[in-house]
Design a protein around this motif. Structure first.
Motif, PDB file in Angstrom:
ATOM      1  N   ILE A 174       1.080  -1.195   0.008  1.00  0.00           N
ATOM      2  CA  ILE A 174      -0.002  -0.014   0.155  1.00  0.00           C
ATOM      3  C   ILE A 174       0.854   1.164   0.044  1.00  0.00           C
ATOM      4  CG2 ILE A 174      -1.831   1.277   1.441  1.00  0.00           C
ATOM      5  CD1 ILE A 174      -3.055  -1.395   1.262  1.00  0.00           C
ATOM      6  N   ALA A 175       2.085   1.286   0.766  1.00  0.00           N
ATOM      7  CA  ALA A 175       3.037   2.300   0.743  1.00  0.00           C
ATOM      8  C   ALA A 175       3.407   2.536  -0.415  1.00  0.00           C
ATOM      9  CB  ALA A 175       3.997   2.068   1.844  1.00  0.00           C
ATOM     10  N   GLN A 176       3.782   1.538  -1.425  1.00  0.00           N
ATOM     11  CA  GLN A 176       4.217   1.707  -2.675  1.00  0.00           C
ATOM     12  C   GLN A 176       3.286   2.532  -3.467  1.00  0.00           C
ATOM     13  OE1 GLN A 176       7.032  -0.288  -3.916  1.00  0.00           O
ATOM     14  NE2 GLN A 176       6.631   0.116  -6.214  1.00  0.00           N
ATOM     15  N   HIS A 177       2.135   2.222  -3.437  1.00  0.00           N
ATOM     16  CA  HIS A 177       1.111   3.121  -4.321  1.00  0.00           C
ATOM     17  C   HIS A 177       0.651   4.365  -3.778  1.00  0.00           C
ATOM     18  CE1 HIS A 177       0.191  -0.526  -6.592  1.00  0.00           C
ATOM     19  NE2 HIS A 177      -0.236  -1.216  -5.542  1.00  0.00           N
ATOM     20  N   VAL A 178       0.819   4.470  -2.336  1.00  0.00           N
ATOM     21  CA  VAL A 178       0.578   5.748  -1.887  1.00  0.00           C
ATOM     22  C   VAL A 178       1.841   6.779  -2.068  1.00  0.00           C
ATOM     23  CG1 VAL A 178       0.097   6.842   0.390  1.00  0.00           C
ATOM     24  CG2 VAL A 178      -1.267   4.866   0.125  1.00  0.00           C
ATOM     25  N   GLY A 179       3.036   6.201  -1.980  1.00  0.00           N
ATOM     26  CA  GLY A 179       3.983   6.758  -2.112  1.00  0.00           C
ATOM     27  C   GLY A 179       4.209   7.460  -3.504  1.00  0.00           C
TER      28      GLY A 179
END
Ligand code: ARG
Length: 564
Positions: free
Chosen positions: A410-415
């Motif tokens: 999720i952090a990947q998509h958010v970042g």
């Protein structure tokens, strides 16, 4: 909403003695929503009708019969103001979104038409720097926006894989690099020796002459030159692919400038055959003084061709191969003159490619440190920027939602979404100042804010005990639902406008507005629990919002996560 505007225009047209398209074009959105949904200014008729605008508006208000479409019709200050019947409008919009699934933004505007989009196009042997972020994300978004409108989209990566810099690189490589370095850190090595070459060339200008010779050998197909060049291309592409994977960016064609090399002789000959060239100091040029521009250089004194020559060849090639309606070039505004020259030469050649070529310029991405240049060696690697954004997103997610599964994903998509959205929310032409805090603020005008709102809608839908349904009219027309639903209904127009202006920011601003209205809705209206029909209807509003946000984010190239 558009359907209603057109319907109203059809009814007004005979009274105004004009086509319904013209009546539609006349419509404005009242500055204050309390005045209605549509305003028709009557000033332009005053002269022919010999009447005051307000009198005309009053006549229209009396004469027009809008059936059940309008709930109020008023003449004020020379305008005819109309309020659409809210139950009819909201039901129509909601049905459209719920039935059409993913394709509610779709219009057939682009059916049967092709658009070629040239974007990203980094330069081989140089790092994929932050400087190529904007072209990559704007071009990627435009390609999705045009597809949404039904166009066939041809995405081209016009790699900078040709030109005198490759002569420099070969000299630098032979002088300064070891083979194993190219394996362990390919672009870092190429970048380092390129910078070093320029440093040395300042005191040893003969290096530049050597480089020219090597580029000539490359152009002539010399085996050693070719195989070195081939290696530079291969290692660079591998690195670029990593960045494209992170961003979810794809191309239909990877055709570097070198691809057009075999077409250049005939391209120059075609320009010459039209009597457009002059020879100046042994160089072949097209004089553009009549158009207020410096000449376009096609061939240098030493016979070498240029960036512009290759762009002219590429434009002719694309036009012939794809028969596009439009050829977009998403390239920084510092190349405005270049594209004006290329377009002018094509126009003088009387090829349709001239008309089709559209330069889509954009401003700089500025870091607090100032502008970056490859030659000085202080380039900012895009991969590093994205990695840092992902790390920062992970920290925020840990703090906000420690229970969340798959935090890394999720952090990947958010970042990444934060960086992409942080770019696209600005009108293209403005410079963008890079600001980590602003980009990642979950409550600001950011990608994470929209993603978070989308995830909130998903979470409500997961918790729902009843199925979404349009069973309670009043729940579609209350003061919180009405403006939200009306805004959802504008999505098709938003897509069309972002395409015609080549502006993904139109979609970005729109999803921000939808997110804001949805959050207001969420905080003021009881969605879950409560009376069954009202709850089902409110869930339908949530579902419609979730779909529009997901699609809007998709069009921007940002992933809509359903939990965060
Ligand atoms: N490689 C060029 C650069 O990085 C951009 C190429 C854009 N496309 C084109 N057809 N000229 O500046």
């Amino acid at each position: 909403m558009e359907k209603f505007r057109q319907e109203i225009a059809r009814k007004l047209a005979p009274l105004l003695n004009m086509s319904s398209e013209a009546a539609r074009a006349l419509m404005e959105v009242p500055p204050n929503p309390a005045w209605g949904d549509i305003a028709i200014p009557c000033f332009s008729f005053a002269k022919t009708l010999r009447k005051a605008p307000q009198a005309i508006a009053l006549d229209l208000a009396k004469a027009a019969d809008f059936g059940g479409l309008a709930s109020s019709v008023e003449a004020t200050g020379g305008y005819l103001n109309l309020t659409l019947e809210k139950a009819a409008v909201t039901r129509h919009i909601m049905q459209g979104i719920l039935q059409d699934g993913a394709s509610f933004g779709f219009t057939n505007k682009g059916a049967g038409k092709t658009v070629v989009i040239d974007f990203s196009s980094p330069n081989i042997a140089k790092p994929f720097g932050i400087g190529h972020l904007r072209t990559t994300v704007i071009g990627h978004s435009l390609s999705r926006i045009y597809s949404e409108l039904g166009y066939r989209v041809v995405r081209v990566n016009h790699l900078g894989d040709w030109g005198t810099q490759f002569g420099k690189l070969i000299v630098a490589y032979k002088l300064l690099a070891k083979d194993d370095e190219l394996i362990s850190d390919p672009i870092g090595t190429l970048f380092r020796i390129y910078v070093e070459f320029h440093r040395r060339a300042e005191s040893s200008p003969e290096l530049l002459e050597e480089a020219r010779v090597w580029f000539r050998r490359l152009e002539e197909g010399d085996e050693e030159a070719r195989s070195l060049w081939q290696r530079f291309v291969e290692v660079s592409l591998k690195e670029y692919q990593r960045v494209y994977d992170l961003l979810g960016v794809e191309f239909d064609y990877w055709l570097g400038e070198s691809y057009y090399e075999p077409l250049l002789a005939s391209t120059v000959a075609a320009v010459e055959a039209q009597d457009l060239t002059t020879v100046s100091d042994g160089a072949v040029i097209v004089d553009l003084a009549d158009y207020g521009m410096p000449p376009c250089l096609l061939r240098k004194t030493d016979g070498a061709t240029l960036y512009a020559t290759r762009d002219i060849a590429a434009a002719l090639y694309r036009d012939k191969k794809h028969h596009p309606e439009l050829m977009l070039y998403v390239v920084g505004q510092e190349q405005t003159l270049h594209f004006k020259q290329v377009k002018q030469v094509l126009t003088l050649m009387r090829t349709p490619a001239g008309e089709k070529l559209v330069h889509v310029p954009f401003g700089l991405f500025k870091f607090p440190e100032g502008k970056m240049s490859t030659r000085q060696g202080n380039v900012i690697f895009l991969e590093d920027v994205l990695a840092r954004a992902v790390d920062l997103a992970l920290v925020v997610i840990h703090a906000k939602n420690p229970e969340l599964e798959n935090k890394r994903d999720i952090a990947q998509h958010v970042g990444v979404g934060a960086v992409v959205f942080g770019d696209l929310k600005h009108g293209r032409i403005k410079d963008v100042l890079f600001d980590w805090d602003e980009m990642l603020n979950f409550d600001g005008e950011t990608g994470p804010y929209v993603q978070y709102t989308h995830a909130r809608a998903c979470s409500i839908l997961r918790k729902a005990a009843v199925a979404p349904a349009l069973s309670d009219e009043a729940a579609l027309t209350d003061e919180y639902a009405l403006p939200l639903i009306k805004l959802l209904g504008e999505f098709p127009q938003i897509i069309a406008r972002s395409a015609s202006e080549y502006e993904p920011s139109v979609v970005a601003r729109y999803v921000l507005d939808v997110a804001a209205l949805f959050n207001r809705y969420y905080h003021n209206v009881r969605i879950l629990g409560g009376e069954k029909d009202a709850s089902a209807t409110r869930l339908a509003v949530v579902l419609a919002t979730q779909r529009i946000l997901a699609r809007g984010l998709y069009l921007l190239g940002v992933t809509a996560v359903d939990k965060m």
